[in-house]
Scaffold this motif. Structure first.
Motif, short mmCIF file in Angstrom:
data_model
loop_
_atom_site.label_atom_id
_atom_site.label_comp_id
_atom_site.label_asym_id
_atom_site.label_seq_id
_atom_site.Cartn_x
_atom_site.Cartn_y
_atom_site.Cartn_z
N LEU A 159 0.83 -1.20 0.00
CA LEU A 159 0.00 0.00 0.00
C LEU A 159 0.87 1.25 0.00
N TYR A 160 1.95 1.19 0.75
CA TYR A 160 2.90 2.29 0.82
C TYR A 160 4.27 1.75 0.42
N PRO A 161 4.63 1.85 -0.88
CA PRO A 161 5.87 1.21 -1.35
C PRO A 161 7.11 1.66 -0.58
N SER A 162 7.12 2.86 -0.11
CA SER A 162 8.32 3.34 0.59
C SER A 162 8.54 2.59 1.89
N GLY A 163 7.52 1.86 2.38
CA GLY A 163 7.67 1.14 3.64
C GLY A 163 8.26 -0.23 3.49
N ALA A 164 8.55 -0.67 2.26
CA ALA A 164 9.08 -2.01 2.06
C ALA A 164 10.53 -2.05 2.49
N ASP A 165 10.88 -3.16 3.11
CA ASP A 165 12.25 -3.32 3.58
C ASP A 165 12.61 -4.79 3.48
N LYS A 166 13.84 -5.08 3.13
CA LYS A 166 14.29 -6.46 2.95
C LYS A 166 15.36 -6.75 3.98
N ASN A 167 15.10 -7.73 4.85
CA ASN A 167 16.08 -8.10 5.88
C ASN A 167 16.00 -9.59 6.14
N SER A 168 17.12 -10.26 6.12
CA SER A 168 17.27 -11.66 6.51
C SER A 168 16.15 -12.56 5.99
N GLY A 169 15.90 -12.50 4.69
CA GLY A 169 14.92 -13.40 4.08
C GLY A 169 13.49 -13.00 4.29
N GLU A 170 13.22 -11.82 4.83
CA GLU A 170 11.86 -11.35 5.06
C GLU A 170 11.65 -10.01 4.37
N THR A 171 10.46 -9.84 3.82
CA THR A 171 10.10 -8.57 3.20
C THR A 171 8.99 -7.93 4.02
N TRP A 172 9.18 -6.67 4.39
CA TRP A 172 8.16 -5.95 5.16
C TRP A 172 7.39 -5.03 4.22
N PHE A 173 6.09 -5.19 4.20
CA PHE A 173 5.22 -4.32 3.44
C PHE A 173 4.40 -3.48 4.41
N GLU A 174 4.49 -2.17 4.25
CA GLU A 174 3.65 -1.30 5.07
C GLU A 174 2.23 -1.34 4.48
#
Length: 678
Positions: A159-174
């Motif tokens: 929903l908010y692309p700027s909130g995506a983050d990639k760390n240790s095999g996990e992707t965070w989507f805001e």
């Protein structure tokens, strides 16, 4: 300084479609501790709260069992994929899980196959005559072949692309920027993270580190087993699809359902039900889906809390074309949150009915009048303590907008009286139960004498078949030797001869027992009714009690039953121990009947209009066939005698009796007041 003291979730397991509202305890700049929000539009000393929701997607695909959503799936039904059923419903955690769920699962196949017109050899090959389905499995508890399955990891755009983050095999989507969040299908199988922090209004920067909390994986909302509407007024048992059911001319459907108030849905009372399935945010959505799915013209709900009626049921059902009436329980002996008081809610379709009059029966007021009249002054306090239980009844007089009057009666009004009640629950107060039911019936009788209106009496009577309240409802009187009459410390039931009424009431679900014929489905329904009482084996199913306490009664001289919602099988409910469960969100089951208005014999409008209840006495109970609906209770001996003498069972119809002129609608007469009965 504004700061977060504590954060926790009402349930750690989020469900698709169920709003999550975290509990956030804040310390305000003045030192006060409160759960009130401090939004950006109303900062406190230049500070406000900022919220964020994240979906944490692991690179490892994790399908979820459609039956046990907290379990990882190890088996997939290829039949679902072939029939284009949503992939989430194809997953099962074990072969036993799939086998146990097959009867329910098979319905999904049948409906999907019908919709896609996929019949014949292809379907036979896919599902097999034994109904086993085709399974895809993977070893070691992992579904390696699910990696490419659509819907397991939908690859959503954040929903908010700027909130995506990639760390240790996990992707965070805001996925959200408010205090509440409602999980979607894209969240299934993934954990959510809630984060809150105080922000300086001028600098727009956080004050200190954020406070966060994680949820378990999001699960799909369980799908209740479909219940069919079964035709009972013909020679052949038929099935009506609730999804496409619309009442035909002159017919209407009535639903009665105790939905289990949130105040009573505690983990102590229902420890066998998962905590997440007991939360109101989950149950309200599940209940709404179920209620809307029945497409009833009239809905009678019990145990509806004041706040839930005002904030949820009334506005939600309004969107579906229903007008609402409500009566909360009285509060003379209640202490606590006034919004948690429950009551009875009656809804009706605006395109089928209009509201004429409403009666509110308060048994507390009737108790006060009764004690003033017959109880000595020295015993009044004891009497009131026993009688005042805050129970109520809501009576609505409606006018039908559908027409079935014919050319012979142009302009006649078709009125209908619907009573919705919840009777005293205490099992050691049998006298109070009977007195409350008698009080309600006398009020209804007064309406019937004056206006001759077809009547429905719905609700949770907290009385099993064979009890004195049930006998009064179904037989019009209570036997003077009934064991319940032995409990009468106040003398309010004496003389027993006064415990009667003249309304020709019949229980709708007794129609299953009166059906003539054979067939798989008919036998199934008969096995789910008690042959001794012709009532369902249960309408309330908990770990400690299973029995029938809910009923839909109707006046058999003016209405006939066309179809009934099928009863549930206790064994299928016991897989989750009892009700409520993730599938069914109340400890009661819903009852629904379709009625047809029929040509009527006008009741006498004099006091004591029917000293001889012809509708019960002419035909031995159990001897009715499709032509009539009277008297589902009573004389088994008479039936046995008739069979032994090889007497023909006579089809009976009230319209054949020449006791009065036949009318096709209710007369336009002023409706009475029943205040003295309330």
């Amino acid at each position: 300084m504004l700061s977060v003291v504590r954060v926790h979730l009402p349930s750690e397991i989020p469900i698709v479609g169920c709003e999550i509202t975290p509990y956030v305890l804040l310390r305000r700049p003045d030192g006060a501790v409160s759960t009130d929000d401090v939004p950006e539009t109303a900062p406190a000393d230049g500070q406000f709260m900022r919220y964020r929701w994240y979906r944490i997607q692991s690179d490892r695909k994790v399908p979820i069992c459609s039956v046990h959503p907290v379990e990882q799936a190890t088996i997939q039904c290829l039949g679902c994929l072939k029939s284009k059923i949503p992939v989430a419903k194809s997953y099962h955690c074990s072969a036993k899980c799939f086998s146990d769920a097959w009867q329910h699962h098979k319905v999904l196949h049948e409906r999907a196959s019908s919709a896609l017109n996929e019949n014949g050899a292809e379907e036979e090959e896919l599902f097999g005559s034994g109904g086993s389905g085709v399974l895809s499995t993977a070893g070691s508890g992992c579904l390696s072949n699910f990696g490419q399955s659509p819907g397991v990891n939908n690859g959503p755009v954040p929903l908010y692309p700027s909130g995506a983050d990639k760390n240790s095999g996990e992707t965070w989507f805001e996925v959200g920027r408010s205090r509440t969040y409602t999980p979607t299908a894209d969240d299934i199988g993934h954990a959510l993270k809630f984060e809150c922090v105080a922000v300086d209004s001028e600098k727009r920067s956080p004050i200190g580190p954020p406070t966060s909390i994680m949820t378990s994986r999001v699960i799909p909302a369980p799908t209740p087993t479909p219940r069919r509407l079964i035709q009972v007024n013909g020679d052949v048992l038929g099935h009506l699809d609730l999804d496409s059911q619309t009442s035909s001319l002159g017919t209407f459907t009535v639903l009665s359902y105790n939905i289990l108030a949130d105040a009573y849905a505690t983990s102590d009372a229902y420890s066998y039900c998962p905590t997440w399935a007991l939360t109101w945010t989950y149950r309200r959505q599940n209940l709404l889906r179920e209620i809307i799915g029945y497409h009833a013209d009239i809905i009678c709900l019990q145990e509806v809390q004041v706040n839930h009626f005002e904030d949820f049921f009334s506005p939600e059902l309004d969107k579906h074309g229903y007008q609402a009436l409500y009566k909360k329980r009285t509060t003379e002996v209640y202490s606590g949150n006034p919004m948690a008081i429950d009551g009875c809610a009656t809804f009706f379709r605006r395109d089928k009915f209009s509201h004429v009059k409403k009666y509110e029966v308060e048994f507390n007021k009737a108790a006060q009048s009764l004690t003033d009249a017959i109880i000595p002054a020295a015993q009044k306090r004891v009497a009131l303590n026993r009688l005042i239980k805050d129970n109520i009844a809501l009576i609505a007089v409606l006018e039908a907008k559908f027409g079935n009057h014919g050319a012979e009666n142009p302009g006649k009004r078709q009125l209908l009286c619907v009573a919705n009640t919840h009777i005293n629950v205490h099992q050691d107060l049998k006298d109070v139960k009977l007195w409350e039911v008698h009080t309600l019936l006398k009020g209804l009788e007064k309406i019937a004498v004056s206006a001759d209106i077809p009547m429905l009496v719905c609700g949770d009577f907290n009385s099993t078949p064979g009890s004195s309240p049930h006998a009064l409802l179904a037989m019009g009187k209570v036997d003077q030797h009934h064991p319940d009459l032995a409990i009468d410390p106040l003398g309010i039931l004496r003389p027993p001869s006064k415990l009667n009424h003249q309304l020709p009431l019949v229980s709708a679900y007794s129609a299953f027992a009166r059906m003539v014929g054979v067939g798989y489905d008919l036998e199934h329904q008969r096995r789910r009714t008690d042959p001794a009482t012709n009532e369902p084996l249960f309408t309330n199913c908990t770990r400690d009690f299973t029995g029938t306490v809910d009923y839909i009664f109707y006046t058999a001289d003016s209405l006939t039953v066309d179809s009934l919602l099928e009863l549930l099988d206790e064994e299928s409910l016991r897989k989750d121990t009892a009700l409520p469960s993730p599938e069914w969100s109340s400890d009661h089951i819903a009852l629904l009947a379709e009625f047809r208005c029929k040509p009527r014999i006008r009741r006498s409008c004099r006091k004591g209009y029917s000293h001889h209840p012809w509708w019960r006495n002419i035909v031995p109970c159990g001897n009715l066939r499709q032509g009539g609906d009277a008297g589902s209770r009573g004389s088994k001996a008479a039936l046995g005698s008739s069979l032994r003498k090889k007497k023909r069972l006579v089809t009976f119809d009230f319209t054949l009796l020449h006791l009065s002129s036949v009318i096709l609608s209710c007369p336009c007469v002023p409706l009475p007041s029943i205040e003295e009965n309330t």
